[in-house]
Write a protein that holds these residues in place. Structure first.
Motif, mmCIF file in Angstrom:
data_model
loop_
_atom_site.group_PDB
_atom_site.id
_atom_site.type_symbol
_atom_site.label_atom_id
_atom_site.label_comp_id
_atom_site.label_asym_id
_atom_site.label_seq_id
_atom_site.Cartn_x
_atom_site.Cartn_y
_atom_site.Cartn_z
ATOM 1 N N ARG A 131 0.831 -1.204 0.000
ATOM 2 C CA ARG A 131 0.000 0.000 0.000
ATOM 3 C C ARG A 131 0.867 1.257 0.000
ATOM 4 N N LEU A 132 1.879 1.208 0.834
ATOM 5 C CA LEU A 132 2.801 2.343 0.922
ATOM 6 C C LEU A 132 3.476 2.589 -0.429
ATOM 7 N N ASN A 133 3.906 1.501 -1.058
ATOM 8 C CA ASN A 133 4.557 1.629 -2.374
ATOM 9 C C ASN A 133 3.615 2.213 -3.417
ATOM 10 N N SER A 134 2.352 1.848 -3.288
ATOM 11 C CA SER A 134 1.374 2.375 -4.248
ATOM 12 C C SER A 134 1.248 3.892 -4.111
ATOM 13 N N PHE A 135 1.229 4.358 -2.841
ATOM 14 C CA PHE A 135 1.144 5.820 -2.639
ATOM 15 C C PHE A 135 2.394 6.525 -3.168
ATOM 16 N N ARG A 136 3.516 5.842 -2.998
ATOM 17 C CA ARG A 136 4.777 6.471 -3.406
ATOM 18 C C ARG A 136 5.022 6.374 -4.914
ATOM 19 N N ARG A 137 4.318 5.483 -5.512
ATOM 20 C CA ARG A 137 4.585 5.218 -6.922
ATOM 21 C C ARG A 137 4.272 6.441 -7.790
ATOM 22 N N ARG A 138 5.148 6.640 -8.712
ATOM 23 C CA ARG A 138 4.874 7.641 -9.742
ATOM 24 C C ARG A 138 4.846 6.892 -11.058
ATOM 25 N N ILE A 139 3.853 7.188 -11.823
ATOM 26 C CA ILE A 139 3.806 6.513 -13.117
ATOM 27 C C ILE A 139 5.096 6.816 -13.872
ATOM 28 N N ARG A 140 5.741 5.756 -14.343
ATOM 29 C CA ARG A 140 7.056 5.913 -14.951
ATOM 30 C C ARG A 140 6.930 6.433 -16.391
ATOM 31 N N LEU A 141 6.957 7.740 -16.465
ATOM 32 C CA LEU A 141 6.900 8.357 -17.778
ATOM 33 C C LEU A 141 8.151 9.184 -18.002
ATOM 34 N N SER A 142 9.160 8.895 -17.188
ATOM 35 C CA SER A 142 10.341 9.749 -17.197
ATOM 36 C C SER A 142 10.924 9.949 -18.591
ATOM 37 N N SER A 143 11.110 8.851 -19.328
ATOM 38 C CA SER A 143 11.794 8.968 -20.619
ATOM 39 C C SER A 143 10.964 9.763 -21.613
ATOM 40 N N VAL A 144 9.668 9.441 -21.679
ATOM 41 C CA VAL A 144 8.848 10.140 -22.675
ATOM 42 C C VAL A 144 8.597 11.589 -22.248
ATOM 43 N N ASP A 145 8.487 11.817 -20.940
ATOM 44 C CA ASP A 145 8.338 13.200 -20.475
ATOM 45 C C ASP A 145 9.609 13.993 -20.779
ATOM 46 N N ALA A 146 10.759 13.342 -20.570
ATOM 47 C CA ALA A 146 12.031 14.010 -20.870
ATOM 48 C C ALA A 146 12.139 14.309 -22.360
ATOM 49 N N ALA A 147 11.662 13.379 -23.183
ATOM 50 C CA ALA A 147 11.723 13.591 -24.635
ATOM 51 C C ALA A 147 10.826 14.754 -25.051
ATOM 52 N N THR A 148 9.635 14.812 -24.438
ATOM 53 C CA THR A 148 8.712 15.913 -24.754
ATOM 54 C C THR A 148 9.325 17.249 -24.331
ATOM 55 N N GLN A 149 9.954 17.240 -23.162
ATOM 56 C CA GLN A 149 10.616 18.461 -22.675
ATOM 57 C C GLN A 149 11.785 18.832 -23.594
ATOM 58 N N ALA A 150 12.536 17.801 -24.007
ATOM 59 C CA ALA A 150 13.721 18.062 -24.847
ATOM 60 C C ALA A 150 13.325 18.658 -26.186
ATOM 61 N N VAL A 151 12.257 18.144 -26.779
ATOM 62 C CA VAL A 151 11.889 18.669 -28.102
ATOM 63 C C VAL A 151 11.417 20.124 -27.974
#
Lengths: 112, 307
Positions: free
Chosen positions: B240-260
Protein backbone atom coordinates in the motif's frame (compact mmCIF):
# COMPACT_ATOMS: atom_id res chain seq x y z
CA UNK A 1 -15.54 22.11 -31.03
CA UNK A 2 -12.99 21.08 -33.70
CA UNK A 3 -12.76 17.45 -34.88
CA UNK A 4 -9.41 17.02 -33.15
CA UNK A 5 -10.80 18.47 -29.91
CA UNK A 6 -13.74 16.06 -30.10
CA UNK A 7 -11.33 13.20 -30.70
CA UNK A 8 -9.18 14.25 -27.73
CA UNK A 9 -12.22 14.49 -25.46
CA UNK A 10 -13.44 11.07 -26.63
CA UNK A 11 -10.02 9.57 -25.94
CA UNK A 12 -10.01 11.10 -22.48
CA UNK A 13 -13.41 9.60 -21.68
CA UNK A 14 -12.46 6.20 -23.08
CA UNK A 15 -9.25 6.11 -21.04
CA UNK A 16 -11.15 7.03 -17.88
CA UNK A 17 -13.70 4.30 -18.63
CA UNK A 18 -10.96 1.70 -19.13
CA UNK A 19 -9.37 2.61 -15.84
CA UNK A 20 -12.73 2.30 -14.04
CA UNK A 21 -13.30 -1.08 -15.61
CA UNK A 22 -10.02 -2.32 -14.15
CA UNK A 23 -10.78 -1.06 -10.65
CA UNK A 24 -11.65 -3.10 -7.57
CA UNK A 25 -15.12 -1.52 -7.38
CA UNK A 26 -15.99 -2.65 -10.91
CA UNK A 27 -14.65 -6.14 -10.26
CA UNK A 28 -16.71 -6.47 -7.08
CA UNK A 29 -19.88 -5.34 -8.83
CA UNK A 30 -19.36 -7.85 -11.58
CA UNK A 31 -18.71 -10.63 -9.06
CA UNK A 32 -22.38 -10.52 -8.09
CA UNK A 33 -23.63 -10.19 -11.68
CA UNK A 34 -24.94 -13.02 -13.86
CA UNK A 35 -22.83 -14.64 -16.59
CA UNK A 36 -24.46 -12.62 -19.37
CA UNK A 37 -23.67 -9.32 -17.67
CA UNK A 38 -20.08 -10.39 -17.03
CA UNK A 39 -19.69 -11.39 -20.67
CA UNK A 40 -21.15 -8.07 -21.79
CA UNK A 41 -18.78 -6.19 -19.47
CA UNK A 42 -15.81 -8.14 -20.82
CA UNK A 43 -16.82 -7.25 -24.38
CA UNK A 44 -17.20 -3.59 -23.39
CA UNK A 45 -13.73 -3.53 -21.87
CA UNK A 46 -12.29 -4.96 -25.09
CA UNK A 47 -14.22 -2.47 -27.22
CA UNK A 48 -13.09 0.48 -25.12
CA UNK A 49 -9.46 -0.61 -25.28
CA UNK A 50 -9.72 -1.24 -29.02
CA UNK A 51 -11.25 2.21 -29.59
CA UNK A 52 -8.38 3.79 -27.65
CA UNK A 53 -5.86 1.97 -29.82
CA UNK A 54 -7.63 3.03 -33.03
CA UNK A 55 -7.95 6.70 -32.07
CA UNK A 56 -4.30 6.89 -30.98
CA UNK A 57 -3.25 5.23 -34.24
CA UNK A 58 -5.27 7.76 -36.23
CA UNK A 59 -3.62 10.68 -34.41
CA UNK A 60 -0.15 9.22 -34.91
CA UNK A 61 -0.70 8.31 -38.56
CA UNK A 62 -1.73 11.90 -39.35
CA UNK A 63 1.48 13.18 -37.76
CA UNK A 64 3.50 10.46 -39.50
CA UNK A 65 2.07 11.55 -42.88
CA UNK A 66 2.96 15.18 -42.19
CA UNK A 67 6.49 14.16 -41.19
CA UNK A 68 6.91 12.16 -44.38
CA UNK A 69 5.73 15.22 -46.34
CA UNK A 70 8.52 17.17 -44.65
CA UNK A 71 11.13 14.53 -45.51
CA UNK A 72 11.89 15.85 -48.99
CA UNK A 73 12.65 19.34 -47.66
CA UNK A 74 14.70 17.87 -44.83
CA UNK A 75 16.76 15.78 -47.24
CA UNK A 76 17.22 18.83 -49.47
CA UNK A 77 18.46 20.78 -46.44
CA UNK A 78 20.90 17.99 -45.60
CA UNK A 79 22.21 17.97 -49.18
CA UNK A 80 22.59 21.75 -49.11
CA UNK A 81 24.69 21.48 -45.94
CA UNK A 82 26.87 18.78 -47.50
CA UNK A 83 27.23 20.91 -50.61
CA UNK A 84 28.28 23.90 -48.49
CA UNK A 85 30.94 21.66 -46.93
CA UNK A 86 32.25 20.86 -50.42
CA UNK A 87 32.29 24.60 -51.16
CA UNK A 88 34.65 25.04 -48.23
CA UNK A 89 36.93 22.56 -50.00
CA UNK A 90 36.81 24.81 -53.06
CA UNK A 91 38.51 27.56 -51.07
CA UNK A 92 41.45 25.20 -50.70
CA UNK A 93 41.44 24.44 -54.44
CA UNK A 94 41.31 28.13 -55.26
CA UNK A 95 44.26 28.87 -52.98
CA UNK A 96 46.20 25.98 -54.48
CA UNK A 97 45.59 27.46 -57.91
CA UNK A 98 46.73 30.89 -56.73
CA UNK A 99 49.88 29.33 -55.23
CA UNK A 100 50.57 27.67 -58.56
CA UNK A 101 50.16 30.93 -60.45
CA UNK A 102 52.38 32.80 -57.99
CA UNK A 103 55.04 30.11 -58.13
CA UNK A 104 55.06 30.42 -61.92
CA UNK A 105 55.15 34.19 -61.62
CA UNK A 106 58.14 33.91 -59.28
CA UNK A 107 60.08 32.21 -62.04
CA UNK A 108 59.28 35.05 -64.45
CA UNK A 109 59.85 37.98 -62.09
CA UNK A 110 63.34 37.72 -60.73
CA UNK A 111 63.70 38.40 -56.98
CA UNK A 112 65.46 41.55 -55.91
CA UNK B 1 62.29 48.49 -61.82
CA UNK B 2 59.64 51.03 -60.67
CA UNK B 3 56.94 48.59 -61.66
CA UNK B 4 58.51 45.84 -59.55
CA UNK B 5 58.77 48.16 -56.56
CA UNK B 6 55.16 49.23 -57.02
CA UNK B 7 54.04 45.61 -57.27
CA UNK B 8 55.93 44.66 -54.13
CA UNK B 9 54.49 47.61 -52.22
CA UNK B 10 50.97 46.71 -53.31
CA UNK B 11 51.39 43.07 -52.23
CA UNK B 12 52.73 44.08 -48.84
CA UNK B 13 49.88 46.59 -48.49
CA UNK B 14 47.28 43.96 -49.28
CA UNK B 15 48.87 41.55 -46.82
CA UNK B 16 48.94 44.17 -44.09
CA UNK B 17 45.21 44.82 -44.56
CA UNK B 18 44.41 41.11 -44.67
CA UNK B 19 46.45 40.34 -41.59
CA UNK B 20 44.88 43.17 -39.63
CA UNK B 21 41.35 41.82 -40.15
CA UNK B 22 41.37 38.57 -38.13
CA UNK B 23 41.31 40.09 -34.67
CA UNK B 24 38.15 41.98 -35.52
CA UNK B 25 35.80 39.08 -36.03
CA UNK B 26 37.52 35.74 -35.66
CA UNK B 27 36.42 35.11 -32.09
CA UNK B 28 32.82 36.06 -32.85
CA UNK B 29 32.73 33.72 -35.84
CA UNK B 30 34.22 30.86 -33.82
CA UNK B 31 31.61 31.39 -31.09
CA UNK B 32 28.84 31.35 -33.68
CA UNK B 33 30.18 28.15 -35.26
CA UNK B 34 30.32 26.64 -31.77
CA UNK B 35 26.61 27.47 -31.26
CA UNK B 36 25.78 25.61 -34.46
CA UNK B 37 27.97 22.70 -33.47
CA UNK B 38 26.49 22.27 -30.01
CA UNK B 39 22.93 22.68 -31.23
CA UNK B 40 23.57 20.06 -33.91
CA UNK B 41 25.14 17.70 -31.35
CA UNK B 42 22.08 17.98 -29.09
CA UNK B 43 19.83 17.42 -32.10
CA UNK B 44 21.74 14.28 -33.05
CA UNK B 45 21.47 12.88 -29.53
CA UNK B 46 17.77 13.74 -29.44
CA UNK B 47 17.14 11.89 -32.72
CA UNK B 48 18.92 8.84 -31.27
CA UNK B 49 16.98 8.98 -27.99
CA UNK B 50 13.61 9.31 -29.73
CA UNK B 51 14.10 5.87 -31.22
CA UNK B 52 14.46 4.35 -27.74
CA UNK B 53 11.39 6.21 -26.48
CA UNK B 54 9.32 4.89 -29.39
CA UNK B 55 10.41 1.33 -28.58
CA UNK B 56 9.45 1.81 -24.96
CA UNK B 57 6.03 3.19 -25.89
CA UNK B 58 5.29 0.11 -27.99
CA UNK B 59 6.27 -2.25 -25.18
CA UNK B 60 3.90 -0.40 -22.85
CA UNK B 61 1.10 -0.55 -25.40
CA UNK B 62 1.44 -4.30 -25.89
CA UNK B 63 1.54 -4.87 -22.11
CA UNK B 64 -1.75 -2.95 -21.70
CA UNK B 65 -3.39 -4.81 -24.56
CA UNK B 66 -2.35 -8.12 -22.99
CA UNK B 67 -3.67 -7.02 -19.60
CA UNK B 68 -7.11 -6.20 -21.05
CA UNK B 69 -7.26 -9.41 -23.10
CA UNK B 70 -6.43 -11.49 -20.02
CA UNK B 71 -9.01 -9.59 -17.93
CA UNK B 72 -11.78 -10.28 -20.42
CA UNK B 73 -10.79 -13.84 -21.26
CA UNK B 74 -12.71 -15.77 -18.51
CA UNK B 75 -16.02 -14.26 -19.64
CA UNK B 76 -15.61 -14.80 -23.39
CA UNK B 77 -16.23 -17.81 -25.59
CA UNK B 78 -13.58 -19.05 -28.01
CA UNK B 79 -14.86 -17.07 -30.99
CA UNK B 80 -14.95 -13.89 -28.94
CA UNK B 81 -11.42 -14.47 -27.67
CA UNK B 82 -10.12 -15.03 -31.18
CA UNK B 83 -11.84 -11.93 -32.51
CA UNK B 84 -10.55 -9.86 -29.58
CA UNK B 85 -6.91 -10.85 -30.00
CA UNK B 86 -7.04 -10.51 -33.80
CA UNK B 87 -8.55 -7.01 -33.57
CA UNK B 88 -5.88 -5.88 -31.11
CA UNK B 89 -3.11 -7.48 -33.16
CA UNK B 90 -4.26 -5.57 -36.24
CA UNK B 91 -4.10 -2.24 -34.43
CA UNK B 92 -0.79 -3.12 -32.77
CA UNK B 93 0.72 -4.02 -36.13
CA UNK B 94 -0.50 -0.66 -37.45
CA UNK B 95 1.05 1.04 -34.40
CA UNK B 96 4.33 -0.75 -34.99
CA UNK B 97 4.33 0.34 -38.63
CA UNK B 98 3.68 3.97 -37.64
CA UNK B 99 6.42 3.85 -35.01
CA UNK B 100 8.83 2.30 -37.52
CA UNK B 101 8.08 5.19 -39.91
CA UNK B 102 8.71 7.65 -37.08
CA UNK B 103 12.01 5.93 -36.29
CA UNK B 104 13.03 5.98 -39.94
CA UNK B 105 12.16 9.64 -40.07
CA UNK B 106 14.18 10.28 -36.90
CA UNK B 107 17.19 8.84 -38.73
CA UNK B 108 16.66 11.35 -41.56
CA UNK B 109 16.44 14.14 -39.01
CA UNK B 110 19.65 12.81 -37.49
CA UNK B 111 21.31 13.02 -40.91
CA UNK B 112 20.42 16.70 -41.10
CA UNK B 113 21.92 17.39 -37.67
CA UNK B 114 25.07 15.41 -38.50
CA UNK B 115 25.56 17.43 -41.72
CA UNK B 116 25.06 20.65 -39.76
CA UNK B 117 27.52 19.50 -37.11
CA UNK B 118 30.14 18.52 -39.69
CA UNK B 119 29.90 21.87 -41.42
CA UNK B 120 30.14 23.72 -38.10
CA UNK B 121 33.07 21.61 -36.86
CA UNK B 122 35.18 22.08 -39.96
CA UNK B 123 37.94 24.60 -39.42
CA UNK B 124 40.86 25.87 -41.43
CA UNK B 125 43.29 23.41 -39.88
CA UNK B 126 41.15 20.29 -40.36
CA UNK B 127 40.41 21.31 -43.94
CA UNK B 128 44.15 21.40 -44.74
CA UNK B 129 43.84 25.06 -45.67
CA UNK B 130 46.66 26.17 -43.38
CA UNK B 131 49.22 24.10 -45.28
CA UNK B 132 47.94 25.41 -48.56
CA UNK B 133 48.14 28.98 -47.35
CA UNK B 134 51.63 28.48 -46.02
CA UNK B 135 52.45 27.33 -49.53
CA UNK B 136 50.92 30.54 -50.79
CA UNK B 137 53.26 32.60 -48.62
CA UNK B 138 56.15 30.53 -49.88
CA UNK B 139 55.07 31.28 -53.45
CA UNK B 140 54.86 35.00 -52.62
CA UNK B 141 58.34 34.73 -51.16
CA UNK B 142 59.43 33.26 -54.49
CA UNK B 143 58.39 36.48 -56.17
CA UNK B 144 59.92 38.63 -53.51
CA UNK B 145 61.90 37.37 -50.51
CA UNK B 146 61.15 40.74 -48.92
CA UNK B 147 57.53 39.68 -48.45
CA UNK B 148 58.55 36.51 -46.66
CA UNK B 149 60.77 38.57 -44.38
CA UNK B 150 58.22 41.35 -43.87
CA UNK B 151 56.79 41.99 -40.42
CA UNK B 152 53.47 43.51 -39.40
CA UNK B 153 53.24 44.97 -35.91
CA UNK B 154 56.51 43.24 -35.01
CA UNK B 155 55.33 39.79 -36.13
CA UNK B 156 56.49 37.88 -39.19
CA UNK B 157 54.13 37.15 -42.03
CA UNK B 158 54.35 33.40 -41.39
CA UNK B 159 53.25 33.90 -37.76
CA UNK B 160 50.30 35.99 -38.80
CA UNK B 161 49.10 33.84 -41.64
CA UNK B 162 47.16 31.40 -39.48
CA UNK B 163 44.73 33.94 -37.95
CA UNK B 164 44.28 35.42 -41.41
CA UNK B 165 43.39 32.02 -42.82
CA UNK B 166 41.09 31.27 -39.89
CA UNK B 167 39.34 34.55 -40.46
CA UNK B 168 38.91 34.05 -44.20
CA UNK B 169 37.81 30.47 -43.71
CA UNK B 170 35.57 31.38 -40.76
CA UNK B 171 33.85 34.06 -42.82
CA UNK B 172 33.19 31.62 -45.59
CA UNK B 173 31.96 28.95 -43.17
CA UNK B 174 29.89 31.43 -41.20
CA UNK B 175 28.18 32.69 -44.34
CA UNK B 176 27.43 29.11 -45.40
CA UNK B 177 25.98 28.21 -41.97
CA UNK B 178 23.83 31.34 -41.80
CA UNK B 179 22.63 30.90 -45.36
CA UNK B 180 21.62 27.26 -44.76
CA UNK B 181 20.08 28.11 -41.39
CA UNK B 182 17.80 30.69 -42.98
CA UNK B 183 17.04 28.54 -45.98
CA UNK B 184 16.10 25.49 -43.87
CA UNK B 185 14.47 27.29 -40.94
CA UNK B 186 10.84 26.68 -42.04
CA UNK B 187 11.54 22.97 -42.63
CA UNK B 188 13.31 22.49 -39.31
CA UNK B 189 10.64 24.44 -37.43
CA UNK B 190 7.89 22.33 -39.02
CA UNK B 191 9.88 19.20 -38.25
CA UNK B 192 10.34 20.03 -34.57
CA UNK B 193 6.66 21.00 -34.20
CA UNK B 194 5.63 17.63 -35.65
CA UNK B 195 8.10 15.76 -33.46
CA UNK B 196 6.61 17.54 -30.48
CA UNK B 197 3.08 16.63 -31.55
CA UNK B 198 4.04 12.96 -31.99
CA UNK B 199 5.75 12.79 -28.61
CA UNK B 200 2.75 14.44 -26.94
CA UNK B 201 0.39 11.80 -28.36
CA UNK B 202 2.80 9.04 -27.33
CA UNK B 203 3.24 10.50 -23.83
CA UNK B 204 -0.54 10.72 -23.32
CA UNK B 205 -0.96 7.14 -24.50
CA UNK B 206 1.83 5.85 -22.26
CA UNK B 207 0.56 7.75 -19.26
CA UNK B 208 -2.91 6.30 -19.70
CA UNK B 209 -1.57 2.78 -20.31
CA UNK B 210 0.58 2.86 -17.21
CA UNK B 211 -2.28 4.24 -15.12
CA UNK B 212 -4.49 1.37 -16.30
CA UNK B 213 -1.76 -1.13 -15.39
CA UNK B 214 -1.31 0.47 -11.97
CA UNK B 215 -5.07 0.39 -11.34
CA UNK B 216 -5.20 -3.35 -12.03
CA UNK B 217 -2.12 -3.96 -9.92
CA UNK B 218 -3.51 -2.07 -6.93
CA UNK B 219 -6.83 -3.88 -7.28
CA UNK B 220 -5.20 -7.32 -7.23
CA UNK B 221 -2.48 -6.64 -4.68
CA UNK B 222 -4.16 -4.20 -2.28
CA UNK B 223 -7.90 -3.62 -2.63
CA UNK B 224 -9.30 -7.11 -3.29
CA UNK B 225 -7.16 -8.84 -0.66
CA UNK B 226 -8.48 -6.32 1.85
CA UNK B 227 -12.14 -6.58 0.80
CA UNK B 228 -12.26 -10.34 0.58
CA UNK B 229 -12.27 -12.72 3.53
CA UNK B 230 -9.06 -14.33 4.67
CA UNK B 231 -5.67 -13.31 5.96
CA UNK B 232 -3.98 -10.33 4.42
CA UNK B 233 -0.56 -10.84 2.85
CA UNK B 234 2.32 -10.13 5.25
CA UNK B 235 3.60 -7.30 3.08
CA UNK B 236 0.17 -5.77 2.52
CA UNK B 237 1.00 -2.46 4.25
CA UNK B 238 4.25 -2.25 2.30
CA UNK B 239 2.38 -2.78 -0.97
CA UNK B 240 0.00 0.00 0.00
CA UNK B 241 2.80 2.34 0.92
CA UNK B 242 4.56 1.63 -2.37
CA UNK B 243 1.37 2.38 -4.25
CA UNK B 244 1.14 5.82 -2.64
CA UNK B 245 4.78 6.47 -3.41
CA UNK B 246 4.59 5.22 -6.92
CA UNK B 247 4.87 7.64 -9.74
CA UNK B 248 3.81 6.51 -13.12
CA UNK B 249 7.06 5.91 -14.95
CA UNK B 250 6.90 8.36 -17.78
CA UNK B 251 10.34 9.75 -17.20
CA UNK B 252 11.79 8.97 -20.62
CA UNK B 253 8.85 10.14 -22.67
CA UNK B 254 8.34 13.20 -20.48
CA UNK B 255 12.03 14.01 -20.87
CA UNK B 256 11.72 13.59 -24.63
CA UNK B 257 8.71 15.91 -24.75
CA UNK B 258 10.62 18.46 -22.68
CA UNK B 259 13.72 18.06 -24.85
CA UNK B 260 11.89 18.67 -28.10
CA UNK B 261 10.40 21.84 -26.61
CA UNK B 262 13.88 22.99 -25.57
CA UNK B 263 15.27 22.13 -29.00
CA UNK B 264 12.51 24.19 -30.62
CA UNK B 265 13.21 27.23 -28.45
CA UNK B 266 16.97 26.75 -28.95
CA UNK B 267 16.47 26.65 -32.69
CA UNK B 268 14.58 29.95 -32.62
CA UNK B 269 17.41 31.40 -30.49
CA UNK B 270 19.99 30.06 -32.95
CA UNK B 271 18.18 31.70 -35.88
CA UNK B 272 18.03 34.97 -33.95
CA UNK B 273 21.69 34.63 -32.88
CA UNK B 274 20.91 34.70 -29.16
CA UNK B 275 21.63 31.08 -28.24
CA UNK B 276 23.71 31.52 -25.10
CA UNK B 277 25.63 29.03 -22.96
CA UNK B 278 22.76 28.71 -20.46
CA UNK B 279 20.31 27.70 -23.19
CA UNK B 280 22.80 25.25 -24.66
CA UNK B 281 23.37 23.81 -21.17
CA UNK B 282 19.62 23.31 -20.68
CA UNK B 283 19.38 21.66 -24.06
CA UNK B 284 22.20 19.21 -23.37
CA UNK B 285 20.71 18.40 -19.93
CA UNK B 286 17.27 17.66 -21.39
CA UNK B 287 18.64 15.41 -24.08
CA UNK B 288 20.93 13.61 -21.64
CA UNK B 289 17.95 12.97 -19.35
CA UNK B 290 16.10 11.01 -22.02
CA UNK B 291 19.07 8.72 -22.55
CA UNK B 292 19.55 8.30 -18.78
CA UNK B 293 15.91 7.35 -18.23
CA UNK B 294 15.76 4.99 -21.15
CA UNK B 295 19.01 3.32 -20.12
CA UNK B 296 17.66 3.03 -16.56
CA UNK B 297 14.54 1.30 -17.83
CA UNK B 298 16.58 -1.05 -20.00
CA UNK B 299 18.69 -2.06 -17.01
CA UNK B 300 15.76 -2.32 -14.60
CA UNK B 301 12.53 -2.98 -16.49
CA UNK B 302 9.98 -2.14 -13.77
CA UNK B 303 6.65 -0.67 -14.65
CA UNK B 304 7.01 2.14 -12.20
CA UNK B 305 9.51 3.69 -9.85
CA UNK B 306 9.50 5.55 -6.57
CA UNK B 307 10.77 9.08 -6.41
Amino acid sequence: MSPSAIRNETLKQLRAARRSMLSARWTLRLADADAETRSEAAMKLLEVNHAILMLENRDLSEIRDALIENEEDLLAGTEALQSALKDLGKVKSALNAVSGVLAALGKVISPF
Amino acid sequence: MRKRIAMRSTMIGVLVVLLALPGLGCAAKAARASQFERFALAGTQFADAVQLVLDESFETKVATSSLVLVEARPNLDRDQRLEAIEDDDTELRERLSILDDLKKHARILRGYFVALQTLAQTDAESSGLVDVTNGLVGALGGISPAIARATVGGQGIQDLIRPAVDFAFGSFQSRALERELRRNAPTVERELALQQAALTVIADAMRSDLEAQAEAEDRDRIHLPYVQEGTLPADWNERRLNSFRRRIRLSSVDAATQAVETIRSSFVALVENRLDDAAIGALIRDVTEIVTFVEGVTRNPQREDSR
